[in-house]
Write an enzyme that holds these catalytic residues in place. Structure first.
Site, PDB file in Angstrom:
ATOM      1  N   MET A   9       0.862  -1.192   0.000  1.00 10.91           N
ATOM      2  CA  MET A   9       0.000   0.000   0.000  1.00 10.91           C
ATOM      3  C   MET A   9       0.889   1.231   0.000  1.00 10.91           C
ATOM      4  O   MET A   9       1.876   1.275   0.741  1.00 10.91           O
ATOM      5  CB  MET A   9      -0.821   0.099   1.299  1.00 10.91           C
ATOM      6  CG  MET A   9      -1.689  -1.071   1.594  1.00 10.91           C
ATOM      7  SD  MET A   9      -3.342  -0.796   0.955  1.00 10.91           S
ATOM      8  CE  MET A   9      -4.086  -2.298   1.567  1.00 10.91           C
ATOM      9  N   ALA A  40       4.191  -6.221   2.675  1.00 12.96           N
ATOM     10  CA  ALA A  40       5.469  -5.603   2.319  1.00 12.96           C
ATOM     11  C   ALA A  40       6.233  -5.193   3.572  1.00 12.96           C
ATOM     12  O   ALA A  40       7.447  -5.393   3.657  1.00 12.96           O
ATOM     13  CB  ALA A  40       5.224  -4.391   1.416  1.00 12.96           C
ATOM     14  N   LEU A 220       1.354  -7.697  22.793  1.00 11.65           N
ATOM     15  CA  LEU A 220       0.718  -6.865  23.825  1.00 11.65           C
ATOM     16  C   LEU A 220       1.372  -5.490  23.919  1.00 11.65           C
ATOM     17  O   LEU A 220       1.508  -4.932  25.013  1.00 11.65           O
ATOM     18  CB  LEU A 220       0.822  -7.594  25.178  1.00 11.65           C
ATOM     19  CG  LEU A 220       0.205  -9.005  25.243  1.00 11.65           C
ATOM     20  CD1 LEU A 220       0.667  -9.744  26.497  1.00 11.65           C
ATOM     21  CD2 LEU A 220      -1.320  -8.921  25.219  1.00 11.65           C
ATOM     22  N   GLY A 224       5.038  -6.628  25.479  1.00 14.23           N
ATOM     23  CA  GLY A 224       5.676  -7.753  24.790  1.00 14.23           C
ATOM     24  C   GLY A 224       4.657  -8.723  24.222  1.00 14.23           C
ATOM     25  O   GLY A 224       3.778  -8.313  23.469  1.00 14.23           O
ATOM     26  N   ASP A 247       6.616   6.327  17.880  1.00 15.32           N
ATOM     27  CA  ASP A 247       5.563   6.025  16.899  1.00 15.32           C
ATOM     28  C   ASP A 247       5.465   4.509  16.787  1.00 15.32           C
ATOM     29  O   ASP A 247       6.386   3.868  16.288  1.00 15.32           O
ATOM     30  CB  ASP A 247       5.942   6.662  15.553  1.00 15.32           C
ATOM     31  CG  ASP A 247       4.906   6.385  14.465  1.00 15.32           C
ATOM     32  OD1 ASP A 247       3.907   5.677  14.730  1.00 15.32           O
ATOM     33  OD2 ASP A 247       5.108   6.866  13.335  1.00 15.32           O
ATOM     34  N   GLY A 252       3.711  -4.145  14.955  1.00 15.26           N
ATOM     35  CA  GLY A 252       3.288  -5.534  14.801  1.00 15.26           C
ATOM     36  C   GLY A 252       3.933  -6.166  13.568  1.00 15.26           C
ATOM     37  O   GLY A 252       4.352  -7.329  13.608  1.00 15.26           O
ATOM     38  N   ASP A 253       4.026  -5.410  12.477  1.00 17.23           N
ATOM     39  CA  ASP A 253       4.635  -5.950  11.251  1.00 17.23           C
ATOM     40  C   ASP A 253       6.140  -6.140  11.422  1.00 17.23           C
ATOM     41  O   ASP A 253       6.716  -7.097  10.887  1.00 17.23           O
ATOM     42  CB  ASP A 253       4.362  -5.029  10.058  1.00 17.23           C
ATOM     43  CG  ASP A 253       2.893  -5.023   9.680  1.00 17.23           C
ATOM     44  OD1 ASP A 253       2.195  -6.011   9.956  1.00 17.23           O
ATOM     45  OD2 ASP A 253       2.433  -4.007   9.100  1.00 17.23           O
ATOM     46  N   GLY A 290       7.322   6.786  11.488  1.00 19.25           N
ATOM     47  CA  GLY A 290       7.067   6.150  10.200  1.00 19.25           C
ATOM     48  C   GLY A 290       6.920   4.645  10.365  1.00 19.25           C
ATOM     49  O   GLY A 290       7.048   4.110  11.470  1.00 19.25           O
TER      50      GLY A 290
HETATM   51  P1  ADP Z   1       0.381  -3.742  16.566  1.00 21.02           P
HETATM   52  O1  ADP Z   1       1.376  -2.838  15.933  1.00 21.02           O
HETATM   53  O2  ADP Z   1      -0.139  -4.800  15.650  1.00 21.02           O
HETATM   54  O3  ADP Z   1      -0.713  -3.042  17.327  1.00 21.02           O
HETATM   55  P2  ADP Z   1       1.621  -4.286  19.148  1.00 21.02           P
HETATM   56  O4  ADP Z   1       1.252  -2.911  19.574  1.00 21.02           O
HETATM   57  O5  ADP Z   1       1.147  -5.418  20.007  1.00 21.02           O
HETATM   58  O6  ADP Z   1       1.197  -4.605  17.657  1.00 21.02           O
HETATM   59  O7  ADP Z   1       3.213  -4.333  19.061  1.00 21.02           O
HETATM   60  C1  ADP Z   1       3.894  -5.412  18.480  1.00 21.02           C
HETATM   61  C2  ADP Z   1       5.223  -5.606  19.171  1.00 21.02           C
HETATM   62  O8  ADP Z   1       5.995  -4.388  19.075  1.00 21.02           O
HETATM   63  C3  ADP Z   1       5.131  -5.885  20.660  1.00 21.02           C
HETATM   64  O9  ADP Z   1       4.931  -7.264  20.896  1.00 21.02           O
HETATM   65  C4  ADP Z   1       6.496  -5.392  21.132  1.00 21.02           C
HETATM   66  O10 ADP Z   1       7.489  -6.341  20.828  1.00 21.02           O
HETATM   67  C5  ADP Z   1       6.739  -4.169  20.259  1.00 21.02           C
HETATM   68  N1  ADP Z   1       6.229  -2.932  20.890  1.00 21.02           N
HETATM   69  C6  ADP Z   1       5.098  -2.258  20.605  1.00 21.02           C
HETATM   70  N2  ADP Z   1       4.944  -1.164  21.379  1.00 21.02           N
HETATM   71  C7  ADP Z   1       6.022  -1.134  22.194  1.00 21.02           C
HETATM   72  C8  ADP Z   1       6.491  -0.251  23.239  1.00 21.02           C
HETATM   73  N3  ADP Z   1       5.786   0.827  23.590  1.00 21.02           N
HETATM   74  N4  ADP Z   1       7.662  -0.564  23.847  1.00 21.02           N
HETATM   75  C9  ADP Z   1       8.385  -1.646  23.499  1.00 21.02           C
HETATM   76  N5  ADP Z   1       8.007  -2.506  22.526  1.00 21.02           N
HETATM   77  C10 ADP Z   1       6.847  -2.265  21.876  1.00 21.02           C
END
Ligand code: ADP
Length: 306
Positions: A9, A40, A220, A224, A247, A252-253, A290
């Site tokens: 996208m 991607a 989470l 983590g 940001d 998640g990706d 980003g």
């Molecule tokens: P999504 O982007 O799909 O909402 P999450 O927010 O659960 O997914 O984040 C995915 C992964 O990114 C987490 O499991 C963690 O490893 C990392 N992560 C996300 N936010 C943080 C944060 N504030 N501090 C440290 N690691 C983070």
């Protein structure tokens, strides 16, 4: 090799002080174009860690599509199975973000929805010889499922990320995923259980195992991940390091892409260790702004991650 079957996208981002109302035209103060799409993104993160990667996807035969192909090549991703179609435009996400960070987003999947099972057949060789095949739901779900089935039939590890979530996900997705990795929102849509803490995530994990999953990871955010599997039915919490998040878009990706890398290149590591390392990679990505622009390269990461 890591093979990702999924979306591309083009993100069209406008920064404004407030969001426009219906019928209103407002002035923004900044505009930029970014490369996104879950497929991607995940492929780019895997490639930046050093994985040999192929992305199987479809973009338009238009300037966004041409730029996207260039972006994939710059990241060292094989574009042999990136189709370019004249029947639809490259997928776009038009995003308006206000000064509080709230956003409104319109996604037009376009060419992504034209990726079909014929395209998978043409790529059968790379799919079946991969170490790991990764799928999500930003393309036609039946095509994702078919890719998982092709991989499964050849004994290739499958990593499935049910994003964006579907309430009525075909139950075959559970059985054809070796690893089923979702975030809190996706977990709730799939199971009806709102996930606010580790215990909720454990409930989700148990329910998804009952539906046929072999290994479930619920991410989470700053906390983590939770993992549970048929082999290790006592749920484990794998915490993320404490960092200053700037940001979290695309975290998640980054996590899924990193996990695919570890599955392919360090298959003997315990799953908990792969998740811990993937948490580290994703937590670096949240410290820059980003999506793909925040994904770390191998050279910028601690040596003990490799
Ligand atoms: P999504 O982007 O799909 O909402 P999450 O927010 O659960 O997914 O984040 C995915 C992964 O990114 C987490 O499991 C963690 O490893 C990392 N992560 C996300 N936010 C943080 C944060 N504030 N501090 C440290 N690691 C983070």
């Amino acid at each position: 090799e890591v093979v990702v079957v999924g979306s591309c996208m083009t993100d069209l981002v406008s920064l404004t002080t407030r969001l426009p109302r219906a019928g209103e035209t407002i002035l923004g103060h900044k505009f930029f174009i970014g490369f996104g799409g879950k497929g991607a993104n995940q492929c780019v993160q895997s490639a930046r860690l050093g994985a040999k990667t192929s992305l199987i996807c479809k973009v338009g035969k238009d300037s966004f599509g041409n730029d996207y192909v260039e972006n994939l090549k710059k990241n060292g991703i094989s574009t042999a199975f990136v189709g370019q179609t004249t029947d639809a435009a490259t997928g776009t996400a038009s995003i308006v973000v206000n000064s509080e960070g709230q956003n409104v987003i319109v996604i037009v999947p376009g060419a992504n929805l034209l990726l079909n099972c014929e395209d998978l057949k043409r790529a059968a060789d790379v799919i079946c010889k991969a170490k790991v095949v990764v799928c999500q739901l930003e393309i036609t779900p039946a095509v994702s499922l078919e890719a998982l089935k092709m991989a499964h039939a050849s004994g290739v590890k499958t990593l499935f990320n049910p994003a964006p979530a579907l309430a009525d996900l075909d139950p075959q997705f559970y059985t054809y995923s070796d690893i089923f990795c979702c975030n809190e929102t996706e977990a709730e849509i799939l199971t009806g259980i709102p996930v606010g803490n580790l215990e909720d995530a454990q409930k989700v994990g148990r329910m998804l195992l009952e539906r046929g999953c072999k290994l479930v990871i619920v991410t989470l955010g700053a906390e983590g991940c939770m993992m549970i599997s048929v082999e290790e039915p006592i749920p484990k919490h794998v915490p993320a390091g404490k960092v200053r998040a700037v940001d979290t878009t695309g975290a998640g990706d980054s996590f899924v892409g990193a996990l695919a890398f570890y599955l392919a290149y360090y298959p003997k590591l315990p799953m908990e260790e792969m998740i811990r390392k993937s948490n580290c990679v994703a937590s670096v990505s949240v410290q820059a702004s980003g999506t793909q622009s925040s994904y770390p390269y191998r050279k910028d990461l601690p040596r003990d991650l490799f």
